[in-house]
Design an enzyme around this catalytic site. Structure first.
Site: not given
Length: 125
Positions: A90-91
């Protein structure tokens, strides 16, 4: 000696009934390990961020499945085989953990979580 046998048996039973750490139903790996897997075997690279985040840059070959959209139907559309090797990011690494757990709960057996793209030192597109 006869008195010690029941005590020893009880201790053996207790030792085998938990007490150890529970492990996640997926494996957490380093970004270096993930990159090596990407380069040497067939994997599904799963980006679990939102569409706008994915559009702003992602790992080459990654497919998008936002963490909030993961269910039996959406997962099977992106990952048809439950034994496929799935690399999840993800981030920053929070949503990828949630997504990895969800995939494992859906029966996926080779799920690897490797954190976030913020610290990804390799190519993005």
């Amino acid at each position: 000696m006869k008195r010690m046998i029941p005590v020893l048996l009880a201790l053996l039973l207790l030792a085998g009934c938990g007490g150890g750490e529970e492990t996640a139903p997926y494996r957490q790996i380093s970004q270096e390990e993930a990159k090596k897997m990407m380069d040497t075997q067939e994997v599904i690279i799963l980006d679990v961020r939102e569409q706008d985040e994915y559009d702003s840059g992602h790992i080459p070959g990654a497919v998008l499945l936002p963490v909030g959209a993961i269910d039996e139907d959406t997962a099977v559309a992106v990952i048809p085989a439950k034994d496929a090797t799935v690399l999840v990011y993800c981030r920053s690494g929070n949503r990828s953990k949630t997504a990895s757990f969800a995939l494992a709960e859906l029966g996926y057996t080779n799920v690897y979580e490797f954190g976030g793209i913020r610290t990804w030192p390799y190519e993005t597109e």
